[in-house]
Scaffold this motif. Structure first.
Motif: not given
Length: 161
Positions: A102-107
């Motif tokens: 998607g458009a973001g950052v995942t942790i």
């Protein structure tokens, strides 16, 4: 696929915060960080520092019981996951690809529990207790982007992160 490994020593919490800020400065959409480490190793603290560096306002806490928390950052959306209580089948039903791509950052905390579901390109980070209260980060950059991050950190040295 290009893979680069790196050991990073953080002498104290401030060094962990600097590492998180450096990595956040390189973030772009579809960034995935896969965190592992024993209870109390600092996965959530690292995630909090990373979120702060992205400009997330407010409290970022462990999503242990909610599984996924979404935050708006100044630069990018931040998706914080804790998959400790999920089976692989349960995680597969959550539509995690929508976050990963998607458009973001995942942790993802406890990422090794859902390893088959993770994108092939990611930054894996195992956080371990180090003598004297510091942390040892074992990083594996999978894919060119993340391998480059590891090379940049290696060139910078621990004092500049």
């Amino acid at each position: 696929m290009i893979v680069k490994q790196l050991i990073w020593q953080a002498a104290d919490e401030a060094a962990t915060v600097r590492l998180a800020a450096r990595l956040a400065s390189w973030a772009e959409p579809e960034t995935v960080l896969a965190l592992d480490g024993e209870l109390g190793a600092g996965k959530t603290r690292f995630s909090q520092a990373y979120a702060a560096a992205l400009g997330v306002q407010g409290v970022v806490n462990s999503p242990t019981f909610t599984i996924i928390k979404e935050y708006e950052g100044e630069r990018l959306p931040f998706y914080h996951m804790d998959v400790y209580r999920l089976s692989l089948a349960e995680a597969d039903e959550l539509g995690l690809d929508d976050y990963f791509y998607g458009a973001g950052v995942t942790i993802v905390e406890w990422a090794s529990l859902i390893e088959p579901l993770l994108p092939p390109e990611r930054l894996e980070m195992k956080i371990l207790h180090a003598p004297g209260g510091g942390r040892r980060f074992e990083l594996i950059g999978r894919g060119e982007r993340y391998a480059a991050w590891c090379r940049q950190l290696e060139e910078m040295g621990a004092e500049e992160a």
